[in-house]
Enzyme design. Structure first.
Site, short mmCIF file in Angstrom:
data_model
loop_
_atom_site.label_atom_id
_atom_site.label_comp_id
_atom_site.label_asym_id
_atom_site.label_seq_id
_atom_site.Cartn_x
_atom_site.Cartn_y
_atom_site.Cartn_z
CD GLU A 168 -2.84 -1.30 2.24
OE1 GLU A 168 -3.96 -0.81 2.19
OE2 GLU A 168 -2.39 -1.92 3.22
N1 MCN Z 1 7.13 -7.86 0.03
C1 MCN Z 1 8.49 -7.85 -0.23
N2 MCN Z 1 9.33 -7.12 0.54
C2 MCN Z 1 8.86 -6.35 1.55
C3 MCN Z 1 7.47 -6.32 1.79
C4 MCN Z 1 6.63 -7.11 1.04
O1 MCN Z 1 8.93 -8.50 -1.18
N3 MCN Z 1 9.69 -5.65 2.28
C5 MCN Z 1 6.22 -8.66 -0.80
C6 MCN Z 1 5.42 -9.69 -0.02
O2 MCN Z 1 6.12 -10.88 0.13
C7 MCN Z 1 4.17 -9.81 -0.86
C8 MCN Z 1 3.99 -8.41 -1.43
O3 MCN Z 1 5.26 -7.79 -1.34
O4 MCN Z 1 4.38 -10.70 -1.91
C9 MCN Z 1 2.96 -7.58 -0.66
O5 MCN Z 1 3.16 -7.76 0.69
P1 MCN Z 1 2.37 -6.90 1.79
O6 MCN Z 1 2.70 -5.48 1.62
O7 MCN Z 1 2.59 -7.52 3.11
O8 MCN Z 1 0.84 -7.02 1.39
P2 MCN Z 1 -0.18 -8.26 1.45
O9 MCN Z 1 0.46 -9.50 1.02
O10 MCN Z 1 -0.94 -8.20 2.70
O11 MCN Z 1 -1.08 -7.82 0.19
C10 MCN Z 1 -2.02 -6.86 0.23
C11 MCN Z 1 -1.68 -5.53 -0.40
C12 MCN Z 1 -2.94 -4.81 -0.44
S1 MCN Z 1 -3.63 -4.42 1.04
C13 MCN Z 1 -3.62 -4.61 -1.62
S2 MCN Z 1 -5.15 -3.90 -1.64
C14 MCN Z 1 -3.02 -5.01 -2.83
C15 MCN Z 1 -1.60 -5.22 -2.78
O12 MCN Z 1 -1.09 -5.68 -1.68
N4 MCN Z 1 -3.73 -5.46 -3.88
C16 MCN Z 1 -3.07 -5.92 -4.97
N5 MCN Z 1 -0.96 -5.45 -3.92
C17 MCN Z 1 -1.64 -5.89 -5.01
N6 MCN Z 1 -0.99 -6.32 -6.10
C18 MCN Z 1 -1.68 -6.85 -7.13
N7 MCN Z 1 -1.01 -7.27 -8.19
N8 MCN Z 1 -3.03 -6.96 -7.11
C19 MCN Z 1 -3.74 -6.51 -6.08
O13 MCN Z 1 -5.05 -6.64 -6.07
#
Ligand code: MCN
Ligand code: FES
Ligand code: FES
Length: 911
Positions: free
Chosen positions: A868
């Site tokens: 986000e």
């Molecule tokens: N990640 C990473 N390094 C970090 C943090 C995270 O590589 N330091 C990676 C994680 O392993 C994960 C991804 O990034 O694969 C997102 O992680 P995170 O921010 O924890 O979010 P969530 O997995 O909880 O995913 C939800 C978030 C939200 S709230 C929405 S809405 C959203 C989003 O991610 N919707 C998406 N990204 C999206 N991306 C796609 N393609 N489609 C959506 O609908």
């Protein structure tokens, strides 16, 4: 009917087709070539692109009567196999282009035609091609796609080897690398079966559903007449509220005691009232979708139409009816009280103040895959619902009582999902599927078309946010006053939480000792408010980041230096009084400063009287988690082949599979285990624990930690006294458990107080700076982002390709939010294009991500979240850049050309 011989993927196939059918439907439904994905079904998005006689064709708009006999058709199934992929497929995997993957087959085929005709294209030629062929992607921000085509072209020209595109682990390390996500292969071969594909694969006897939906926004229901519809061909049953066995309500699981509603305000099938356009009134169950849709048109609904309150101010008017009788339209209030009373400070001599009044729009999510799902009774008699849910256990709790099913008799499974961006934080069709399956006892499927998807799923809640800042003459912020109203549509679920977000994020990033403010959640008849990436922060930052710019101007200070003076440093607290977990903003701004100076110079140099350029700045922050002591669960199990990990890290397309694999592999590395020995079992409540919803960028932290803990427990059990590890056979021989349940809770967090907003809501935050360069066409007011630089601190990086992809994609949505996207006019905003979906020309190829990496104490292997962060505050930076370019201040997004033009005309008049 017509007999046709088509050369499909190199082989002649004889088909009998309806000449009026689309080529896409024949490929999908008759040939089961479901790699051809249908998004909009109206020629706008390119997901259905295939190759016909050497040309890219959007197969959804080609009628069979126009397909020549012996036409040569290539689908994704025909360009490569898992053992022998086309270079484009490998490049798609390597560059992270298959996020949700729904656009991937169409893009890959489109790219193939480009490279067949031009094996050495420039980036601009690639962009022109995708623009011309209308290939849209909602996830990637397009830049990685151009990178992939450039790389595949090199392979085709023989300059590099296909095998070298994919990262192969060095020292058995995948954490923090560009290792490709496990689902990528299926996505690029068209075999990642989304809900609509699964619907086609359901067994005979499956009923197809269509909804009878409200075409007005507010009404009393006087009667529902299904008699004529029941006689329509193929109809099996028409389900109304009378057939619902439970409470017929979806509960919002009210979390805030001061909420005046009870949370049971959303009907599954409307009984007494219609609350918004699209509300479901009946479900037609029939043998085919066509029959079901035809019969749905024959259901007669007798309505007493009521005044519709389509915005927060309208619903707050003293004479407005209560939309939910008995509950006031303003049903929740949230305050913020930090430090001293702000009024005397603002009134003091020498205090410089600015005040802005902003409007953040009802941004539509616009995933390319429309909502879809299926339901059936499984072998254990459980009502099993498959959908795009990104909160399996949450949705289970929200719908079981409404449907009238025992909790243990309901199972929810996530389908491969073509993007949600948060709209699936709310249940959409789950309860409808459940009700229809229970009422008929048959397997059922329900597919929305794009019109339904746009008009009848939740949207970002519009925010009316006022922000007043007061600083001393040196620019030190002393006080902030805020006031806000959230238009949350008719359904209260999570509306209180969203209202609280304004208290948490307006002015976030700065050390503001004294804050007073109040906000409210308002029930309206426009689209219900659901989560949207960035949830609550875009409304907040729109106000405070424009206010910062105005303050800088009033003080005669550089906007970067004003921010630099006020950012969090040791001793600062957030608006909610929490001590930030890291202090990274100073170094981030230091990284950006030289680029900011260059950008200011460049914009001046490149400005012409016709096209003016400007640069803007903003800061965005977001918490990783749900408020308070959020937590997650996962398990790890030793098997003969390796380790299996189980969790409910629902995947919108962001990369839950990659996150799970990278974090488990890193934790298990002492075993020397290879990534391909780790098996993932994900997102089925029958097998996987409650990991919480994939919202609030919480999963990498919460579920990542739960995975880490489960793996550490397994490691501890396997460790021998000499530090080596037991094998599977040794564990079995010693009768040691093989399965470990890992849990993690952010026990250091507390909820925020409803009166003062004070609390410690999040263990970890993400920090991001945005610096767009914008060109404004002085003739028509059209603004275009030509370059975008961002500095992000998301802790250590779990997977570099995923992380980059999240940021590029989020930035693209920020550009859409700022300039084009809206869902306001129910007559106009009904397609992807009309809603302002950005295409490749709308998003700059010149996007640069600069990482600042501060490992987080409480993050798995030091990581925060990322999803986000890029959609928190790119839009105020773009508005600040527009002002910098041409002197027009826009306070209400989207900044459409006509708004900017009106501003330019007003400025010209003043002169
Ligand atoms: N990640 C990473 N390094 C970090 C943090 C995270 O590589 N330091 C990676 C994680 O392993 C994960 C991804 O990034 O694969 C997102 O992680 P995170 O921010 O924890 O979010 P969530 O997995 O909880 O995913 C939800 C978030 C939200 S709230 C929405 S809405 C959203 C989003 O991610 N919707 C998406 N990204 C999206 N991306 C796609 N393609 N489609 C959506 O609908
Ligand atoms: Fe065919 Fe969108 S262009 S599905
Ligand atoms: Fe392109 Fe999701 S990856 S739409």
């Amino acid at each position: 009917m017509q007999k046709k011989v088509l050369i499909i993927n190199g082989l002649p196939r004889t088909l009998v087709v309806d000449p009026e059918s689309s080529l896409a439907s024949v490929l999908r439904e008759q040939l089961l070539l479901t790699g051809c994905k249908v998004g909009c079904n109206q020629g706008q998005c390119g997901t259905c692109s295939i190759i016909m006689d050497g040309k890219v064709v959007r197969s959804c708009i080609v009628k069979m009567k126009r397909v020549a006999d012996e036409a040569k058709i290539t689908t994704i199934e025909g360009i490569g196999t898992p053992e022998n992929l086309h270079p484009l497929q490998v490049a798609w995997m390597a560059y992270g282009c298959a996020q949700c993957g729904f656009c991937s087959p169409g893009f890959i085929l489109s790219s193939k035609v480009l490279l067949d005709t031009n094996p050495n294209p420039t980036r601009e030629e690639i962009r022109d091609w995708f623009q011309k062929n209308r290939n849209a992607c909602r996830c990637t921000g397009y830049k990685p796609i151009v990178d992939a085509v450039m790389a595949a072209a090199k392979v085709i020209r023989g300059e590099i080897r296909k095998e070298d595109l994919l990262y192969t682990p060095v020292g058995n390390k995948i954490y923090g690398t560009t290792y490709h996500r496990p689902s990528a292969l299926q996505k690029v071969t068209g075999t990642w079966d989304y809900g609509a594909d699964m619907a086609l694969q359901m067994p005979p006897g499956t009923l197809r559903l269509a909804l009878v939906q409200a075409e007005v926004s507010h009404a009393n229901i006087l009667g529902i007449d299904t008699a004529e519809a029941e006689t329509m061909p193929g109809v099996y049953k028409i389900v109304t509220h009378k057939d619902v066995k439970g409470k017929n309500r979806i509960t919002g699981l009210i979390t805030f005691p001061t909420n005046k509603g009870d949370g049971w305000d959303r009907p599954i099938l409307c009984d007494e009232k219609v609350f918004q356009f699209g509300d479901a009134i009946a479900i037609v169950c029939a043998d085919t979708e066509e029959h079901a849709r035809a019969a749905a048109k024959k259901v007669k609904v007798d309505l007493e139409v009521l005044p519709a309150y389509m915005s927060a101010p309208a619903a707050m008017a003293p004479d407005a009816l209560e939309i939910h009788p008995g509950t006031p339209n303003v049903y929740f209030e949230q305050g913020i009280v930090k430090g001293e009373d702000t009024k005397p400070i603002m009134d003091k001599d020498g205090i410089v103040t600015v005040e802005v009044d902003t409007y953040s729009s009802r941004q539509p999510h616009l995933p390319l895959e429309p909502d879809c799902g299926s339901a059936y009774f499984d072998e254990e008699g459980r009502l099993t619902i498959h959908s795009k849910s990104i909160g399996l256990h949450l949705h289970h709790a929200m719908i079981v009582a409404g449907i009238g099913v025992e909790p243990e008799k309901c199972r929810i499974v996530q389908n491969p999902t073509g993007g949600t961006f948060g709209y699936k934080f709310s249940p959409t069709i789950e309860a409808l599927l459940g009700v229809a399956c229970m009422a008929t006892g048959k397997p059922v499927t329900l597919n929305f078309n794009m019109f339904q998807n746009i008009t009848y799923t939740g949207k970002r809640s519009p925010g009316f946010v006022k922000c007043k800042l007061g600083a001393d003459k040196t620019g030190k912020l002393l006080a902030m006053e805020t006031d806000w109203a959230i238009d949350h549509g008719p359904y209260s679920e999570f509306g209180d939480l969203l209202t609280l977000r304004q208290a948490q994020f307006t002015g976030a990033g700065y050390d503001i000792p004294n804050i007073r403010g109040k906000g409210r959640t308002v029930c309206t008849n426009h689209a219900w408010g659901s989560a949207f990436r960035g949830y609550g922060s875009p409304q907040a930052f729109l106000a405070s980041e424009i206010a910062m710019d105005e303050l800088a101007e009033k003080l005669g200070m550089d906007p970067l230096e004003l921010r630099f003076k006020n950012i969090y440093r040791p001793g600062s607290t957030t608006p909610t009084g929490q001590v930030p977990e890291v202090f990274c903003l100073e170094e981030m701004l230091n990284k950006l400063r030289p680029l900011w100076q260059e950008a200011k110079k460049r914009c001046q140099e490149l400005s012409t009287p016709e096209k003016k350029r400007g640069v803007g700045l903003s800061l965005g922050i977001y918490g990783c988690g749900l408020d308070g002591p959020d937590g997650s669960e996962a398990w790890a199990e030793l098997t003969k082949e390796g380790v299996t990990i189980g969790n409910s890290w629902q995947d919108h397309g962001q990369g839950a599979d990659m996150g799970t694999l990278a974090i488990s592999h890193e934790t298990l590395r002492p075993l020397g285990i290879r990534p391909e020995q780790i098996k993932l079992i994900m997102n089925d409540t029958a097998y996987t624990p409650n990991s919480g919803p994939s919202g609030g960028s919480r999963s990498n932290v919460m579920t990542g930690n739960a995975v880490r803990v489960a793996c550490e427990m397994l490691l501890n059990a396997m460790r021998k006294a000499d530090g080596t590890y037991r094998t599977y056979d040794e564990m079995v021989a010693e009768k040691l458990p093989l399965h470990y349940d890992g849990k993690w809770t952010a026990s250091m967090c507390t909820d925020c107080d409803p009166v003062t907003g004070q609390g410690k809501p999040f263990a970890i935050y993400m920090y991001e700076l945005f610096m767009p360069e914008v060109e404004v066409d002085m003739k028509n007011g059209k603004a275009k982002v030509v370059k975008l630089t961002t500095v992000a601190d998301v802790g250590t990086i779990t997977n570099k390709t995923v992380c980059d992809g999240q940021i590029y994609g989020g930035l693209a949505q920020g550009i859409g939010l700022a300039l084009t996207e809206d869902f306001e006019d129910l007559k106009k905003h009904t397609s992807l294009v009309a809603c302002g979906l950005p295409f490749i020309y709308d998003i700059p190829d010149d996007m640069e991500i600069i990482y600042h990496i501060t490992p987080r104490e409480h993050g798995p292997h030091g990581a925060a979240g990322v999803g986000e962060a890029p959609l928190t505050a790119a839009h105020p930076a773009i508005l600040n850049a527009i002002y910098n370019a041409c002197g027009v201040r826009i306070y209400a997004i989207p900044a459409l050309p006509e708004k900017i033009k009106a501003g330019l005309d007003a400025l010209a008049k003043k002169k």
